[in-house]
Design an enzyme around this catalytic site. Sequence first.
Site: not given
Length: 350
Positions: A57, A62, A87, A239-240, A243-244, A249
């Site tokens: 994608d 971009y 797009k 979610n930007s 969540l990664a 930490a």
Amino acid sequence: MAESKSLSFRALGATEINLSLLGFGAAPIGNLYQPLNDIQAQAAVTSALNAGIRYFDTAPHYGFGLSEQRLGAALKQSAEPVVISSKVGRVLVPTSSTASVRHGFADAPPLEPVFDYSYDGVMRSFEESLKRLQVEQIDVLLAHDLGPLTHGADHPEKFREFMDGGYIAMTKLKADGLVKAIGLGANEWQICDAALKHGDFDGFLLAGRYTLLEQAPCEHFLPLCARRKASVILGGPFNSGILATGVKAALSGQNNQPLYYNYEPAPVAVVDRVARLEAVCDEFSIPLAAAALQFPAAHPQICSVLAGLANSEQVERAVTLINSEIPAEFWDELRERELLHPAAPVPMPN
């Protein structure tokens, strides 16, 4: 031995297009937040192909054409059949700006993206994408960034412009065989829901709105897609970033990296929820990022999960994460602690 999830495929809506369950988000090879060179971009795409990823994608926005240009050059050297989505909704015009970072993209060409959802604007954008991608057709064409979150008070006008112009252009391109499927690429499920009331779409690229942190779409929107035979490509599964990376930490003072959610510093309520998710992951010795990448794919309307990938190492990590073993008891525990919507499907163990 279970088949690698990066090698499994799902159909996009009622079309004959099959997307790899793990998709390659090509914004990073357009120099999102940091500059890459052509060799690094080529290596990332090649690694994805070697790992069995067959869905890519991109968008004119971009890197202001750089992502499409690099993706087209890299895929041109491969004999593997792939699916490409790009797009429309912005056109690129020359700019005199010399800023090193513009709209989040570093060292990009001297072009400025300007919203244009008109018939002529969509046709112009599509034709320029064909040239950059070095293709004669695009598999999936998405109208980019409609919705109040992007346009604020101008949203009603932009939506009318699209439905009266750009949507007609997209349906013509599909009828002429120049695209195989049409849809929206958005950060809001509500605009995708509204679009289904005004037109026929094969699918949607929904960024960040059906994740371990947000599951409201399973109440109405995803069932509506099922009734309309429209699939959802899930972008932004992390979610930007929060969540990664998790929050442990940062909260313990081990690093000072900012925690991002929705492209902005994460609010306290989100940080708290991620901490609760991370605690369950620690109990089961499961990477939070693995759970985040696998969760959306459990819903039958999600046909692919896109990870933004900048290099070979990130490709390898994404493949490892999506194939990590996660026991059913983990998902049971999340539901028990009210960290999952009651109606949200969960992955089955490999």
